[in-house]
Design an enzyme around this catalytic site. Sequence first.
Site, PDB file in Angstrom:
ATOM      1  N   LYS A  12      36.412 -19.079 -39.724  1.00  0.00           N
ATOM      2  CA  LYS A  12      37.243 -19.266 -38.659  1.00  0.00           C
ATOM      3  C   LYS A  12      38.655 -19.920 -38.978  1.00  0.00           C
ATOM      4  O   LYS A  12      38.653 -21.083 -38.933  1.00  0.00           O
ATOM      5  CB  LYS A  12      36.623 -19.923 -37.478  1.00  0.00           C
ATOM      6  N   GLU A  26      35.307 -23.714 -39.917  1.00  0.00           N
ATOM      7  CA  GLU A  26      36.606 -23.491 -39.303  1.00  0.00           C
ATOM      8  C   GLU A  26      37.724 -24.565 -39.951  1.00  0.00           C
ATOM      9  O   GLU A  26      37.773 -25.618 -39.338  1.00  0.00           O
ATOM     10  CB  GLU A  26      36.681 -23.607 -37.918  1.00  0.00           C
TER      11      GLU A  26
HETATM   12  P1  13P Z   1      41.879 -21.586 -29.790  1.00  0.00           P
HETATM   13  O1  13P Z   1      41.783 -20.265 -29.837  1.00  0.00           O
HETATM   14  O2  13P Z   1      42.601 -22.237 -28.524  1.00  0.00           O
HETATM   15  O3  13P Z   1      42.995 -22.195 -31.092  1.00  0.00           O
HETATM   16  O4  13P Z   1      40.660 -22.382 -29.986  1.00  0.00           O
HETATM   17  C1  13P Z   1      39.813 -21.771 -30.763  1.00  0.00           C
HETATM   18  C2  13P Z   1      38.881 -22.876 -31.183  1.00  0.00           C
HETATM   19  O5  13P Z   1      37.759 -22.966 -31.251  1.00  0.00           O
HETATM   20  C3  13P Z   1      39.585 -24.119 -31.791  1.00  0.00           C
HETATM   21  O6  13P Z   1      38.301 -24.848 -32.680  1.00  0.00           O
END
Ligand code: 13P
Length: 342
Positions: free
Chosen positions: A219, A177
């Site tokens: 992500k 991510e």
């Molecule tokens: P949000 O969808 O609230 O951005 O959170 C997703 C997430 O796991 C952030 O690390």
Amino acid sequence: MAHNNLHETASALVAEGKGILAADESSGTIKKRFDTIDLESTEENRRAYRDMLFTTPGVEEYISGVILYDETIRQSALDGTPFPELLESKGIIPGIKVDLGAKPLALAEGETVTEGLDGLRGRLAEYRELGARFAKWRATYSITDSLPSDDCIWTNAHALGRYAALCQEAGIVPIVEPEVLQDGTHTIERSYHVTCRVLDALYTELFDQRIDLFGTLLKPNMVLSGYSASDRAGGEEVADWSLKAYYKHVPAAVPGIVFLSGGQSDEDATAHLNAMNAKGPHPWELSFSYGRALQAPSIRAWHGKAENVEAGQRAYYHRAKMNSAARTGAYAPAMEREAVAV
Ligand code: 13P
């Protein structure tokens, strides 16, 4: 190394019509969410809140996996069933956040590096024992006229690579991510440019560190105008700029892109995912791994009260269903009102 299991798990997480619930808020973050409903962040309240989400009847039709926090993966439902076991019994894959947060990057004013690599091999072995089949590591990058720096981009990409390698060694699917934060006044073009640089560095490191991309998920942020920009791009533009960045920088071997919602409203996050899928088919599944955009209406409806559990579950179920529709481009804002009438 159980490569095939990694491939199967990664594909199952982006199965048709399904996406991921990110319920891995750290204790600090969940306190902020509870503050909005004036609820004290005690261990029991956190357990009760996650219990409400995880026991939502029928939500497994739309939810493939749930990302847990270290405290949560060790907690149990009211009837004593450990949360990972409860999720598995519904056909939902348990996952775990393994990073220890974004910390100031030395000698880089205003930038962060995500920590948590020391001892990670041991922690992953324990999490796998507790039922985790996938993991998450989040790096963050701020946009200004001069940031993010190359140092920040490459340092975080390297850490994401080391995390991903340790996960695959442990038989756990890594969700990587790299979140380019969309705060500020930047244009959508600037967001596109920064997102491209971040993704390019990430996939260079994943390649160099021998990551099997078929057993990973990405992500990312969507490419947006800054939340404080005066003239913000609309949904079609968001979809076009976002897709352009992923087409250029995300290998087709990656089975799925599961978006974070960031600071978008619930309905914007759904509409943007829908707009991208409406322009498909694409080389990868485009799905969701939302935290706020799946939970915000639910937490408001629940308000920390046992008598509101069903209302909280209905709100979460509804958002999961809307985002499931967005996986095929079948979502329309009118569906929001229909459901409220039920
Ligand atoms: P949000 O969808 O609230 O951005 O959170 C997703 C997430 O796991 C952030 O690390």
